[in-house]
Design a protein around this motif. Structure first.
Motif, mmCIF file in Angstrom:
data_model
loop_
_atom_site.group_PDB
_atom_site.id
_atom_site.type_symbol
_atom_site.label_atom_id
_atom_site.label_comp_id
_atom_site.label_asym_id
_atom_site.label_seq_id
_atom_site.Cartn_x
_atom_site.Cartn_y
_atom_site.Cartn_z
ATOM 1 N N SER A 65 12.722 -29.956 83.967
ATOM 2 C CA SER A 65 12.555 -28.961 84.980
ATOM 3 C C SER A 65 12.431 -28.788 86.256
ATOM 4 C CB SER A 65 10.351 -29.551 84.935
ATOM 5 O OG SER A 65 10.642 -30.632 85.558
ATOM 6 N N GLU A 66 13.121 -29.841 86.938
ATOM 7 C CA GLU A 66 13.615 -29.854 87.659
ATOM 8 C C GLU A 66 14.679 -28.807 87.670
ATOM 9 O OE1 GLU A 66 14.281 -33.764 89.231
ATOM 10 O OE2 GLU A 66 12.126 -33.808 90.068
ATOM 11 N N TYR A 67 15.213 -29.269 87.241
ATOM 12 C CA TYR A 67 17.131 -28.495 87.304
ATOM 13 C C TYR A 67 16.700 -26.733 87.015
ATOM 14 C CZ TYR A 67 21.824 -28.040 86.120
ATOM 15 O OH TYR A 67 23.321 -27.938 86.441
ATOM 16 N N GLU A 68 15.455 -26.525 86.050
ATOM 17 C CA GLU A 68 15.472 -25.263 86.365
ATOM 18 C C GLU A 68 14.939 -24.655 87.389
ATOM 19 O OE1 GLU A 68 14.878 -22.122 83.918
ATOM 20 O OE2 GLU A 68 15.317 -23.478 83.130
ATOM 21 N N SER A 69 13.851 -25.533 88.255
ATOM 22 C CA SER A 69 13.591 -25.032 89.561
ATOM 23 C C SER A 69 14.285 -24.618 90.231
ATOM 24 C CB SER A 69 12.562 -25.713 90.083
ATOM 25 O OG SER A 69 12.232 -25.678 92.018
ATOM 26 N N VAL A 70 16.243 -25.504 90.334
ATOM 27 C CA VAL A 70 17.488 -25.393 90.887
ATOM 28 C C VAL A 70 17.870 -24.051 90.806
ATOM 29 C CG1 VAL A 70 19.519 -25.811 91.466
ATOM 30 C CG2 VAL A 70 17.399 -27.733 91.371
ATOM 31 N N VAL A 71 17.179 -23.942 89.793
ATOM 32 C CA VAL A 71 18.367 -22.353 89.557
ATOM 33 C C VAL A 71 17.650 -21.393 89.359
ATOM 34 C CG1 VAL A 71 19.109 -21.223 87.123
ATOM 35 C CG2 VAL A 71 19.474 -23.654 86.869
ATOM 36 N N GLN A 72 16.441 -21.094 89.164
ATOM 37 C CA GLN A 72 15.525 -20.067 90.236
ATOM 38 C C GLN A 72 15.721 -19.804 91.767
ATOM 39 O OE1 GLN A 72 11.294 -21.190 88.649
ATOM 40 N NE2 GLN A 72 11.592 -20.586 87.093
ATOM 41 N N LYS A 96 28.417 -19.724 85.972
ATOM 42 C CA LYS A 96 28.982 -20.386 84.254
ATOM 43 C C LYS A 96 28.817 -22.318 84.398
ATOM 44 C CE LYS A 96 32.871 -17.396 83.374
ATOM 45 N NZ LYS A 96 34.241 -17.513 83.841
ATOM 46 N N THR A 97 28.120 -23.138 85.670
ATOM 47 C CA THR A 97 28.307 -23.804 85.610
ATOM 48 C C THR A 97 27.021 -24.059 85.262
ATOM 49 O OG1 THR A 97 30.190 -24.093 87.348
ATOM 50 C CG2 THR A 97 28.028 -26.256 87.149
ATOM 51 N N ILE A 98 26.288 -23.496 85.913
ATOM 52 C CA ILE A 98 24.537 -23.898 85.697
ATOM 53 C C ILE A 98 24.356 -23.322 84.276
ATOM 54 C CG2 ILE A 98 22.283 -23.304 85.972
ATOM 55 C CD1 ILE A 98 23.400 -22.539 89.809
ATOM 56 N N GLU A 99 24.467 -22.286 84.199
ATOM 57 C CA GLU A 99 24.524 -22.246 82.050
ATOM 58 C C GLU A 99 24.746 -23.206 81.486
ATOM 59 O OE1 GLU A 99 26.236 -18.266 81.699
ATOM 60 O OE2 GLU A 99 25.249 -17.559 82.486
ATOM 61 N N THR A 100 26.507 -24.424 81.613
ATOM 62 C CA THR A 100 26.402 -24.536 81.008
ATOM 63 C C THR A 100 25.246 -26.298 81.282
ATOM 64 O OG1 THR A 100 28.526 -24.408 81.199
ATOM 65 C CG2 THR A 100 28.337 -26.579 80.055
ATOM 66 N N ASP A 101 25.188 -26.168 82.238
ATOM 67 C CA ASP A 101 24.442 -26.966 82.313
ATOM 68 C C ASP A 101 23.027 -27.004 81.667
ATOM 69 O OD1 ASP A 101 26.162 -28.163 83.749
ATOM 70 O OD2 ASP A 101 25.745 -28.529 85.807
ATOM 71 N N VAL A 102 22.380 -25.990 81.963
ATOM 72 C CA VAL A 102 21.225 -25.863 81.278
ATOM 73 C C VAL A 102 21.184 -25.653 79.725
ATOM 74 C CG1 VAL A 102 19.757 -23.560 80.886
ATOM 75 C CG2 VAL A 102 20.312 -24.385 82.962
ATOM 76 N N ILE A 103 22.126 -25.344 78.998
ATOM 77 C CA ILE A 103 21.935 -24.949 77.557
ATOM 78 C C ILE A 103 22.444 -26.521 77.581
ATOM 79 C CG2 ILE A 103 23.861 -25.157 75.816
ATOM 80 C CD1 ILE A 103 24.942 -22.250 77.195
ATOM 81 N N LEU A 110 34.492 -9.950 98.878
ATOM 82 C CA LEU A 110 33.166 -9.464 97.615
ATOM 83 C C LEU A 110 33.953 -10.346 96.490
ATOM 84 C CD1 LEU A 110 30.351 -8.636 96.301
ATOM 85 C CD2 LEU A 110 31.920 -6.318 96.261
ATOM 86 N N LYS A 111 35.043 -10.130 96.496
ATOM 87 C CA LYS A 111 35.937 -10.657 95.211
ATOM 88 C C LYS A 111 35.817 -11.979 95.294
ATOM 89 C CE LYS A 111 39.104 -6.444 93.725
ATOM 90 N NZ LYS A 111 40.749 -6.398 94.229
ATOM 91 N N GLN A 112 35.961 -12.385 96.311
ATOM 92 C CA GLN A 112 35.826 -13.692 96.344
ATOM 93 C C GLN A 112 34.145 -14.375 95.831
ATOM 94 O OE1 GLN A 112 37.803 -15.532 100.262
ATOM 95 N NE2 GLN A 112 39.740 -14.840 99.523
ATOM 96 N N LEU A 113 33.655 -13.610 96.716
ATOM 97 C CA LEU A 113 32.716 -13.867 96.651
ATOM 98 C C LEU A 113 31.782 -14.121 94.851
ATOM 99 C CD1 LEU A 113 29.450 -14.815 97.453
ATOM 100 C CD2 LEU A 113 29.173 -12.559 98.265
ATOM 101 N N GLN A 114 32.387 -12.838 94.478
ATOM 102 C CA GLN A 114 31.455 -12.755 93.193
ATOM 103 C C GLN A 114 32.230 -13.711 92.174
ATOM 104 O OE1 GLN A 114 33.310 -9.006 91.195
ATOM 105 N NE2 GLN A 114 31.927 -9.019 89.543
ATOM 106 N N SER A 115 34.235 -14.428 92.285
ATOM 107 C CA SER A 115 34.265 -15.743 91.593
ATOM 108 C C SER A 115 33.740 -16.242 91.651
ATOM 109 C CB SER A 115 36.064 -15.958 91.923
ATOM 110 O OG SER A 115 36.780 -16.439 91.154
#
Length: 302
Positions: free
Chosen positions: A153-160, A127-134, A115-120
């Motif tokens: 819009s495509e990237y937003e779809s990937v995030v969703q 974090k990577t996705i948030e950076t790319d969205v910003i 669980l810790k590994q998955l959480q990490s």
């Protein structure tokens, strides 16, 4: 005829003046001594008889006491053996409980590590996705998606899609559970919950109760709709999916997939069919780290 006795003669001892009588009559003092001796012998005989009876009675009492003591000691030893046997059984039960507790602790430790590994890993991806969205929102994104006019819009779809997959990882889909023929929806849900618990406890004895159980689709008394089961953690859903082959074959357990995952799986199935038509054999779809892939199974040859 009369018997004549000689007359008694008396003599006087010289110098004493005492007279002695001589004749054929018995000595009375001697007779008294004989009687006394007889009385003593009889008395001793009676005394000996009393002592013998006392000794016999004493031996009898001693034997009874010894036998009673022996019986008591035998019973005490039997009770001690029973107590020792009960103590050994309790010790064995404690050992078994400790071993089971130790195994559960190891499993929990492994689950916690996973669980810790998955959480990490998840946090890093977010974090990577948030950076790319910003960067997309500010127009400073320099990736390949920025070259296309619809990249944002495509990237937003990937995030969703990513977020939806993370949410669905806590769920499993179960088919084969008969739909209860009841008009009351609440009673149908209670029946479904009971059936789901029977299955999950079979696959995972310590499985926690699901947070939600619901049928997918509109109610139809002539159909058995699949059931979506939601847990608090994706660790539980993964373990259930790992043990799904242990359940009765009339039940099927699947991942809760997004529409894009379902489409991807259909494409894989179509690809397998095409490759089999071209002569390839022993092709199967296997989930590797949660991603379905086509591999060749290694079936043993006779």
């Amino acid at each position: 005829m009369s018997i004549q006795h000689s007359p008694k003669k008396t003599t006087t001892k010289e110098g004493t003046g005492a007279q002695s009588t001589f004749g054929s009559t018995s000595d009375l003092s001697e007779t008294e001594n004989v009687k006394l001796n007889i009385t003593k012998r009889v008395k001793r005989r009676y005394e000996c008889c009393d002592v013998a009876e006392m000794m016999a009675k004493f031996r009898e009492e001693m034997m009874e006491a010894i036998n009673g003591f022996g019986n008591m000691q035998t019973k005490n030893m039997s009770d001690i053996r029973d107590d020792m046997s009960a103590i050994r059984n309790q010790i064995n039960e404690i050992k078994t409980s400790n071993e089971a507790l130790f195994r559960e602790q190891n499993e929990l430790r492994i689950d916690l590590t996973e669980l810790k590994q998955l959480q990490s890993s998840t946090e890093q991806k977010l974090k990577t996705i948030e950076t790319d969205v910003i960067q997309l929102k500010t127009g400073s994104y320099s990736g390949k998606a920025a070259e296309h006019p619809t990249a944002a819009s495509e990237y937003e779809s990937v995030v969703q899609e990513f977020q939806e997959r993370c949410s669905r990882e806590k769920n499993v889909i179960i088919t084969g559970i008969e739909e209860p023929k009841l008009d009351n929806p609440e009673r149908r849900r209670e029946s479904d919950m009971t059936e789901v618990l029977n299955i999950t406890k079979t696959l995972l004895p310590n499985c926690p109760n699901p947070v939600k159980v619901m049928r997918l689709g509109k109610y139809d008394s002539n159909k058995n709709r699949p059931i979506k089961v939601s847990f608090e953690s994706n660790t539980i859903s993964r373990k259930i999916l790992q043990n799904k082959d242990k359940v009765d074959k009339k039940y099927k357990i699947y991942y809760d997939q997004t529409p894009k995952q379902q489409q991807f799986l259909k494409n894989l199935q179509a690809e397998i069919k095409k490759r089999q038509e071209n002569g390839e054999k022993d092709l199967i779809i296997k989930y590797i780290k949660g991603i379905p892939k086509i591999i060749q199974s290694h079936t043993p040859k006779n």
